[in-house]
Write a protein that holds these residues in place. Sequence first.
Motif, PDB file in Angstrom:
ATOM      1  N   ILE A 337       0.961  -1.161  -0.137  1.00 54.49           N
ATOM      2  CA  ILE A 337       0.023  -0.010   0.031  1.00 54.49           C
ATOM      3  C   ILE A 337       0.912   1.190   0.028  1.00 54.49           C
ATOM      4  O   ILE A 337       1.710   1.443   0.712  1.00 54.49           O
ATOM      5  CB  ILE A 337      -1.041   0.014   1.094  1.00 54.49           C
ATOM      6  N   ASP A 338       0.770   2.139  -1.043  1.00 55.71           N
ATOM      7  CA  ASP A 338       1.463   3.413  -1.023  1.00 55.71           C
ATOM      8  C   ASP A 338       0.661   4.572  -1.013  1.00 55.71           C
ATOM      9  O   ASP A 338       0.906   5.510  -1.713  1.00 55.71           O
ATOM     10  CB  ASP A 338       2.412   3.487  -2.271  1.00 55.71           C
ATOM     11  N   ARG A 339      -0.718   4.405  -0.624  1.00 58.33           N
ATOM     12  CA  ARG A 339      -1.702   5.524  -0.680  1.00 58.33           C
ATOM     13  C   ARG A 339      -2.131   5.840   0.744  1.00 58.33           C
ATOM     14  O   ARG A 339      -2.135   4.999   1.734  1.00 58.33           O
ATOM     15  CB  ARG A 339      -2.822   5.250  -1.606  1.00 58.33           C
ATOM     16  N   ASP A 340      -2.712   7.039   1.005  1.00 57.44           N
ATOM     17  CA  ASP A 340      -3.328   7.314   2.337  1.00 57.44           C
ATOM     18  C   ASP A 340      -4.613   6.866   2.433  1.00 57.44           C
ATOM     19  O   ASP A 340      -5.271   6.450   3.403  1.00 57.44           O
ATOM     20  CB  ASP A 340      -3.422   8.841   2.532  1.00 57.44           C
ATOM     21  N   THR A 341      -5.233   6.528   1.268  1.00 59.51           N
ATOM     22  CA  THR A 341      -6.786   6.135   0.960  1.00 59.51           C
ATOM     23  C   THR A 341      -6.959   4.883   0.305  1.00 59.51           C
ATOM     24  O   THR A 341      -6.253   4.856  -0.774  1.00 59.51           O
ATOM     25  CB  THR A 341      -7.610   7.242   0.399  1.00 59.51           C
ATOM     26  N   LEU A 342      -7.674   3.863   0.914  1.00 62.15           N
ATOM     27  CA  LEU A 342      -7.948   2.739   0.351  1.00 62.15           C
ATOM     28  C   LEU A 342      -9.326   2.669  -0.374  1.00 62.15           C
ATOM     29  O   LEU A 342     -10.194   3.440  -0.195  1.00 62.15           O
ATOM     30  CB  LEU A 342      -7.748   1.627   1.475  1.00 62.15           C
ATOM     31  N   MET A 343      -9.150   1.780  -1.400  1.00 55.26           N
ATOM     32  CA  MET A 343     -10.475   1.328  -1.945  1.00 55.26           C
ATOM     33  C   MET A 343     -10.561   0.299  -2.906  1.00 55.26           C
ATOM     34  O   MET A 343      -9.526  -0.314  -3.176  1.00 55.26           O
ATOM     35  CB  MET A 343     -11.070   2.627  -2.928  1.00 55.26           C
ATOM     36  N   GLY A 344     -11.858  -0.383  -3.142  1.00 51.33           N
ATOM     37  CA  GLY A 344     -11.846  -1.378  -4.115  1.00 51.33           C
ATOM     38  C   GLY A 344     -11.571  -2.868  -3.618  1.00 51.33           C
ATOM     39  O   GLY A 344     -11.529  -3.032  -2.285  1.00 51.33           O
ATOM     40  N   VAL A 345     -11.567  -3.797  -4.594  1.00 53.00           N
ATOM     41  CA  VAL A 345     -11.285  -5.262  -4.225  1.00 53.00           C
ATOM     42  C   VAL A 345     -10.266  -5.553  -5.035  1.00 53.00           C
ATOM     43  O   VAL A 345     -10.070  -5.482  -6.153  1.00 53.00           O
ATOM     44  CB  VAL A 345     -12.658  -6.143  -4.435  1.00 53.00           C
ATOM     45  N   MET A 346      -9.282  -6.358  -4.219  1.00 48.02           N
ATOM     46  CA  MET A 346      -7.895  -7.020  -4.967  1.00 48.02           C
ATOM     47  C   MET A 346      -8.160  -8.362  -5.886  1.00 48.02           C
ATOM     48  O   MET A 346      -9.625  -8.928  -5.404  1.00 48.02           O
ATOM     49  CB  MET A 346      -6.778  -7.166  -3.860  1.00 48.02           C
ATOM     50  N   PRO A 347      -7.440  -8.868  -6.474  1.00 42.13           N
ATOM     51  CA  PRO A 347      -7.866  -9.991  -7.413  1.00 42.13           C
ATOM     52  C   PRO A 347      -8.364 -10.987  -6.662  1.00 42.13           C
ATOM     53  O   PRO A 347      -7.918 -11.604  -5.402  1.00 42.13           O
ATOM     54  CB  PRO A 347      -6.625 -10.428  -8.111  1.00 42.13           C
ATOM     55  N   ASP A 348      -9.519 -11.909  -7.182  1.00 44.54           N
ATOM     56  CA  ASP A 348     -10.180 -12.703  -6.153  1.00 44.54           C
ATOM     57  C   ASP A 348     -10.305 -14.028  -7.130  1.00 44.54           C
ATOM     58  O   ASP A 348     -10.857 -13.716  -8.350  1.00 44.54           O
ATOM     59  CB  ASP A 348     -11.431 -12.222  -5.792  1.00 44.54           C
TER      60      ASP A 348
END
Length: 484
Positions: A337-348
């Motif tokens: 993670i290289d962001r201050d804000t997270l979002m979404g779904v990683m590969p599944d």
Amino acid sequence: MHIDEKILELYAGSPEQFTREESENIKLHLDECAYCRDIYDTYFNLFRGFKEAVKKEPDELDRLLADKLEEGFSGFDRKRLPEKNDSIQVHDAEFEIVERNPRGIIKNVRYWIKRNPIKAVSYSFVFSFILILLLFKVKPTDYTEYNPVALKLNDFMLEAYNINGDLLWKKNVSGALSGNIDSLMSTNYHGRRLMLEDIDGDNLNEVLLTGGEYDVGNYHPDTLYCFNYDGSLRWKAAPESERFNYAPKWKRTKWVINQFLVAKRGKKNLLFIIAHDYDFGGCVVSTLSPATGNIKSSLYHSGHITAAANIDIDMDGDEEIFFGGVSSYYKPFLMVIDRDTLMGVMPDFYSIGHKVKGNASYYILFPVTALASALSRTKSIGVSDISKFNDSGIVVKSLEYFDQKIEVALQFVLDKNFNIQYITATPTYLYEYEKIKKIKITSPDIINDYLAAYKDSLQFWDGDKFVNYPAKNKYWNEKFKLPE
């Protein structure tokens, strides 16, 4: 919670303005709270010094200074009611009813000097002290006496100690922790349950704690509890918010919090909380407000996270956040993670078509060797540890087999661009290799040649598919989106 400083100031200078019940409540709080007691003592001693100082008859030098002060304040006249009634203020022939709030200490000093210019300087020490107050607005700054720096757990009783070894407070944490600990617990593949750290940058350590089992005690594994340095509860937080639910179709039972950490990003701290589902393979990573515990953003991952670390791998002053574990592809993974804000779904592996792609900058799958398949029915246990290597690299420890006696693992050494530098094996891995292969490792080349076949087997998620070369997730820097 603490008493407002203005109330403490008023109580120190004019306790007669409080009812008996209010005074008793303040006294009870001051007996228990070192922080508020320190502020109260500061104001109490200040007002006592003022009262003693004004009893002395001013000399000629005092009178000269008073004249200078009177000249400086000559432009501050205003219409007002008598001194004892500040309930109404007049502004240009208009009036308004206002609440009578206690003035701050600086306003009190300024107002008092104006109305009593000679008395104000009748004591040279008091005059000097007033100047210091005006410049620095005196507040207690020595936190060492009531800042917890170590924790101990004895028979469900959590104890906090300051740097001098003095007991600050203790709290029954039955249901959260059992057994005994000395100082701090560290992260391992079993997860983290307790942390002592300054999460908001105020130079005072907070305690973060989560429960162990459902329906046991007062602390639950689906909740993160934050306690102030004085042991009072600041907030309770859940790991998931419907506002940031990017995987609404995933099955859920109960969340189990197994990791939390604080990362330095510029001048602010980022607080991360990680939880997995009690029965299913879903996992959520969220950022929390250190002040309130409110969720600020979330990222979903199919698979369990079993290791976490915050390391400034590129030496830019911002820490990257690393998560590792086992993925839904039944392979160990590393997520960056290289962001201050997270979002979404990683590969599944099990579901596709998520409307918001996960914004981790890197998502890497590690190989599972033939030895792991021979040792265990499961294909992988996952990443158990992530640590810094030299100035610009990391070591990722991948467990291939584990029981209570042995830990069979490989260690992947990666540079800052996530190229494999080399792979090493733990002694137990070498022992199991010899036993299964029925050969003796007489030279390092034997195991090195065996592991060399896996050096180019990392898989990188480019945002749409896995590739066999170092690639960044192309959605890592996308504009923030809420779930659709």
